[in-house]
Scaffold this motif. Structure first.
Motif, PDB file in Angstrom:
ATOM      1  N   PRO A 127      10.731 -15.512  20.936  1.00  0.00           N
ATOM      2  CA  PRO A 127      11.276 -16.433  19.929  1.00  0.00           C
ATOM      3  C   PRO A 127      10.252 -16.850  18.880  1.00  0.00           C
ATOM      4  CG  PRO A 127      12.024 -17.080  22.112  1.00  0.00           C
ATOM      5  CD  PRO A 127      10.994 -16.002  22.305  1.00  0.00           C
ATOM      6  N   ALA A 128       8.996 -17.024  19.300  1.00  0.00           N
ATOM      7  CA  ALA A 128       7.949 -17.399  18.337  1.00  0.00           C
ATOM      8  C   ALA A 128       7.681 -16.265  17.353  1.00  0.00           C
ATOM      9  CB  ALA A 128       6.668 -17.783  19.074  1.00  0.00           C
ATOM     10  N   LEU A 129       7.655 -15.036  17.846  1.00  0.00           N
ATOM     11  CA  LEU A 129       7.464 -13.891  16.958  1.00  0.00           C
ATOM     12  C   LEU A 129       8.636 -13.742  15.996  1.00  0.00           C
ATOM     13  CD1 LEU A 129       6.018 -11.206  19.421  1.00  0.00           C
ATOM     14  CD2 LEU A 129       4.791 -12.381  17.581  1.00  0.00           C
ATOM     15  N   GLU A 130       9.828 -14.040  16.466  1.00  0.00           N
ATOM     16  CA  GLU A 130      11.013 -13.923  15.608  1.00  0.00           C
ATOM     17  C   GLU A 130      10.956 -14.908  14.444  1.00  0.00           C
ATOM     18  OE1 GLU A 130      14.302 -14.404  18.233  1.00  0.00           O
ATOM     19  OE2 GLU A 130      14.268 -12.315  18.914  1.00  0.00           O
ATOM     20  N   CYS A 131      10.267 -16.017  14.635  1.00  0.00           N
ATOM     21  CA  CYS A 131      10.139 -16.991  13.552  1.00  0.00           C
ATOM     22  C   CYS A 131       9.498 -16.365  12.316  1.00  0.00           C
ATOM     23  CB  CYS A 131       9.309 -18.188  14.007  1.00  0.00           C
ATOM     24  SG  CYS A 131      10.178 -19.308  15.109  1.00  0.00           S
ATOM     25  N   PHE A 132       8.640 -15.376  12.527  1.00  0.00           N
ATOM     26  CA  PHE A 132       7.979 -14.705  11.411  1.00  0.00           C
ATOM     27  C   PHE A 132       8.320 -13.217  11.353  1.00  0.00           C
ATOM     28  CE2 PHE A 132       5.395 -18.529  11.757  1.00  0.00           C
ATOM     29  CZ  PHE A 132       5.272 -18.887  10.423  1.00  0.00           C
ATOM     30  N   ALA A 133       9.481 -12.864  11.910  1.00  0.00           N
ATOM     31  CA  ALA A 133      10.002 -11.491  11.833  1.00  0.00           C
ATOM     32  C   ALA A 133       8.986 -10.470  12.324  1.00  0.00           C
ATOM     33  CB  ALA A 133      10.440 -11.175  10.406  1.00  0.00           C
ATOM     34  N   LEU A 134       8.407 -10.725  13.492  1.00  0.00           N
ATOM     35  CA  LEU A 134       7.384  -9.848  14.039  1.00  0.00           C
ATOM     36  C   LEU A 134       7.777  -9.209  15.363  1.00  0.00           C
ATOM     37  CD1 LEU A 134       4.187 -11.999  13.379  1.00  0.00           C
ATOM     38  CD2 LEU A 134       4.722  -9.813  12.297  1.00  0.00           C
ATOM     39  N   SER A 135       8.908  -9.579  15.923  1.00  0.00           N
ATOM     40  CA  SER A 135       9.242  -9.111  17.265  1.00  0.00           C
ATOM     41  C   SER A 135       9.348  -7.587  17.345  1.00  0.00           C
ATOM     42  CB  SER A 135      10.533  -9.762  17.760  1.00  0.00           C
ATOM     43  OG  SER A 135      11.602  -9.527  16.858  1.00  0.00           O
ATOM     44  N   HIS A 136       9.770  -6.951  16.246  1.00  0.00           N
ATOM     45  CA  HIS A 136       9.902  -5.487  16.263  1.00  0.00           C
ATOM     46  C   HIS A 136       8.545  -4.786  16.220  1.00  0.00           C
ATOM     47  CE1 HIS A 136       9.328  -6.369  12.027  1.00  0.00           C
ATOM     48  NE2 HIS A 136       9.160  -5.083  11.767  1.00  0.00           N
ATOM     49  N   LEU A 137       7.481  -5.552  15.984  1.00  0.00           N
ATOM     50  CA  LEU A 137       6.131  -4.995  15.950  1.00  0.00           C
ATOM     51  C   LEU A 137       5.339  -5.350  17.210  1.00  0.00           C
ATOM     52  CD1 LEU A 137       5.175  -5.941  12.273  1.00  0.00           C
ATOM     53  CD2 LEU A 137       6.177  -3.798  13.088  1.00  0.00           C
ATOM     54  N   SER A 138       5.987  -5.888  18.215  1.00  0.00           N
ATOM     55  CA  SER A 138       5.285  -6.489  19.349  1.00  0.00           C
ATOM     56  C   SER A 138       4.384  -5.509  20.109  1.00  0.00           C
ATOM     57  CB  SER A 138       6.285  -7.118  20.322  1.00  0.00           C
ATOM     58  OG  SER A 138       7.168  -6.134  20.844  1.00  0.00           O
ATOM     59  N   LYS A 150      -0.863  -9.863   9.763  1.00  0.00           N
ATOM     60  CA  LYS A 150      -1.867 -10.564  10.576  1.00  0.00           C
ATOM     61  C   LYS A 150      -1.786 -12.072  10.350  1.00  0.00           C
ATOM     62  CE  LYS A 150      -5.190  -6.756  10.813  1.00  0.00           C
ATOM     63  NZ  LYS A 150      -6.504  -6.247  10.357  1.00  0.00           N
ATOM     64  N   ARG A 151      -1.564 -12.465   9.096  1.00  0.00           N
ATOM     65  CA  ARG A 151      -1.436 -13.901   8.828  1.00  0.00           C
ATOM     66  C   ARG A 151      -0.206 -14.465   9.545  1.00  0.00           C
ATOM     67  NH1 ARG A 151      -3.771 -18.384   6.237  1.00  0.00           N
ATOM     68  NH2 ARG A 151      -5.448 -16.869   6.337  1.00  0.00           N
ATOM     69  N   ARG A 152       0.908 -13.733   9.506  1.00  0.00           N
ATOM     70  CA  ARG A 152       2.124 -14.183  10.186  1.00  0.00           C
ATOM     71  C   ARG A 152       1.905 -14.274  11.689  1.00  0.00           C
ATOM     72  NH1 ARG A 152       5.486  -9.587   7.617  1.00  0.00           N
ATOM     73  NH2 ARG A 152       6.883  -9.899   9.397  1.00  0.00           N
ATOM     74  N   LEU A 153       1.163 -13.323  12.262  1.00  0.00           N
ATOM     75  CA  LEU A 153       0.877 -13.367  13.699  1.00  0.00           C
ATOM     76  C   LEU A 153       0.032 -14.586  14.042  1.00  0.00           C
ATOM     77  CD1 LEU A 153       0.917 -12.182  16.517  1.00  0.00           C
ATOM     78  CD2 LEU A 153      -0.945 -10.617  15.842  1.00  0.00           C
ATOM     79  N   GLY A 154      -0.973 -14.871  13.207  1.00  0.00           N
ATOM     80  CA  GLY A 154      -1.772 -16.064  13.452  1.00  0.00           C
ATOM     81  C   GLY A 154      -0.951 -17.339  13.377  1.00  0.00           C
ATOM     82  N   LEU A 155      -0.034 -17.395  12.412  1.00  0.00           N
ATOM     83  CA  LEU A 155       0.796 -18.589  12.247  1.00  0.00           C
ATOM     84  C   LEU A 155       1.871 -18.700  13.324  1.00  0.00           C
ATOM     85  CD1 LEU A 155       1.265 -18.525   8.366  1.00  0.00           C
ATOM     86  CD2 LEU A 155      -0.134 -20.133   9.694  1.00  0.00           C
ATOM     87  N   ALA A 156       2.235 -17.585  13.948  1.00  0.00           N
ATOM     88  CA  ALA A 156       3.248 -17.629  15.007  1.00  0.00           C
ATOM     89  C   ALA A 156       2.801 -18.497  16.178  1.00  0.00           C
ATOM     90  CB  ALA A 156       3.575 -16.213  15.485  1.00  0.00           C
ATOM     91  N   ARG A 157       1.493 -18.749  16.286  1.00  0.00           N
ATOM     92  CA  ARG A 157       1.004 -19.671  17.317  1.00  0.00           C
ATOM     93  C   ARG A 157       1.607 -21.062  17.140  1.00  0.00           C
ATOM     94  NH1 ARG A 157      -4.549 -20.708  16.715  1.00  0.00           N
ATOM     95  NH2 ARG A 157      -4.358 -20.019  14.561  1.00  0.00           N
ATOM     96  N   LEU A 158       1.914 -21.439  15.898  1.00  0.00           N
ATOM     97  CA  LEU A 158       2.490 -22.752  15.644  1.00  0.00           C
ATOM     98  C   LEU A 158       3.853 -22.887  16.308  1.00  0.00           C
ATOM     99  CD1 LEU A 158       1.678 -23.055  11.827  1.00  0.00           C
ATOM    100  CD2 LEU A 158       0.375 -24.033  13.735  1.00  0.00           C
ATOM    101  N   ALA A 159       4.602 -21.785  16.351  1.00  0.00           N
ATOM    102  CA  ALA A 159       5.926 -21.795  16.965  1.00  0.00           C
ATOM    103  C   ALA A 159       5.863 -21.656  18.474  1.00  0.00           C
ATOM    104  CB  ALA A 159       6.780 -20.672  16.385  1.00  0.00           C
ATOM    105  N   LEU A 160       4.717 -21.237  18.988  1.00  0.00           N
ATOM    106  CA  LEU A 160       4.567 -20.993  20.421  1.00  0.00           C
ATOM    107  C   LEU A 160       4.017 -22.190  21.177  1.00  0.00           C
ATOM    108  CD1 LEU A 160       4.498 -18.877  22.798  1.00  0.00           C
ATOM    109  CD2 LEU A 160       2.146 -18.377  22.079  1.00  0.00           C
TER     110      LEU A 160
END
Length: 219
Positions: A127-138, A150-160
């Motif tokens: 769900p945190a990755l989906e916040c920044f449309a990254l789940s398909h790159l997991s 990379k910036r989106r992955l770093g920011l996904a920590r905020l949702a996690l």
């Protein structure tokens, strides 16, 4: 489902304790050169403060001082409502210029590292990755991601990770308009949950906020 809905799925069971941040007379000296001095502000639950100012005004230093990553040259930083002996670092997430991404790990493994470090269930990673449309790159190694990814992955920590204080230094760097809008949505949700945000930026983050302007570097 909106970005906010996804964020709330991960944190629905978590209620932030009411914390307030008080800064009085904050000063910064780098290399014997004064950067700023006598800065005061208060930040209550559900409030955001945006730092503005020209390059060299000390915005990054300011954020790092509040995060406890840089020595305070003068003044006081008080966290009201925290437990005895708690520091701001115990309640904050810091997102600086570096994305805190380990290139040798996959996207999912990067998030798993942070989930384990903060004691967060791994079921919240997707769900945190989906916040920044990254789940398909997991499954991809972080080394092959673009700067924006990379910036989106770093920011996904905020949702996690459920931490009430967000300390953000130029968080929209390398983000496209859609990703910046996702971040703004996430920030608004965080504020509605009683979180606090201190953000340094040159651009409009799309979130209602008070502003604090740091001046030119002192001569």
């Amino acid at each position: 489902m909106t970005t906010s809905d996804k964020f709330e799925l991960g944190h629905a069971a978590h209620a932030y304790a009411p914390l307030a941040l008080h800064v009085r007379g904050l000063a910064c000296v780098r290399g014997e050169r004064p950067v700023f001095s006598q800065v005061d502000f208060d930040l209550a639950p559900g409030e955001m403060l945006t730092l503005k100012g020209p390059n060299g005004a000390g915005k990054s230093s300011f954020i790092r001082q509040v995060a406890g990553l840089l020595e305070v040259s003068g003044g006081e930083i008080e966290l009201e409502g925290a437990g005895e002996g708690d520091t701001i670092g115990d309640h904050a997430l810091y997102a600086g210029h570096l994305d805190a991404v380990k290139a040798s790990l996959s996207v999912f493994e990067n998030m798993a590292f942070w989930a384990d470090f903060y004691g967060v269930a791994r079921t919240l990673i997707v769900p945190a990755l989906e916040c920044f449309a990254l789940s398909h790159l997991s499954l991809l190694p972080a080394a092959v991601l673009s700067a924006g990814q990379k910036r989106r992955l770093g920011l996904a920590r905020l949702a996690l990770i459920p931490r009430p204080i967000w300390l953000l230094d130029e968080p929209t760097v390398s983000l496209d308009a859609i990703s910046a809008a996702r971040l703004a949505d996430l920030m608004r949700t965080h504020l509605k949950q009683g979180g606090l945000i201190l953000a340094a930026t040159h651009v409009d983050l799309g979130v209602g906020s008070r502003e604090l302007h740091l001046g030119e570097v002192a001569s």
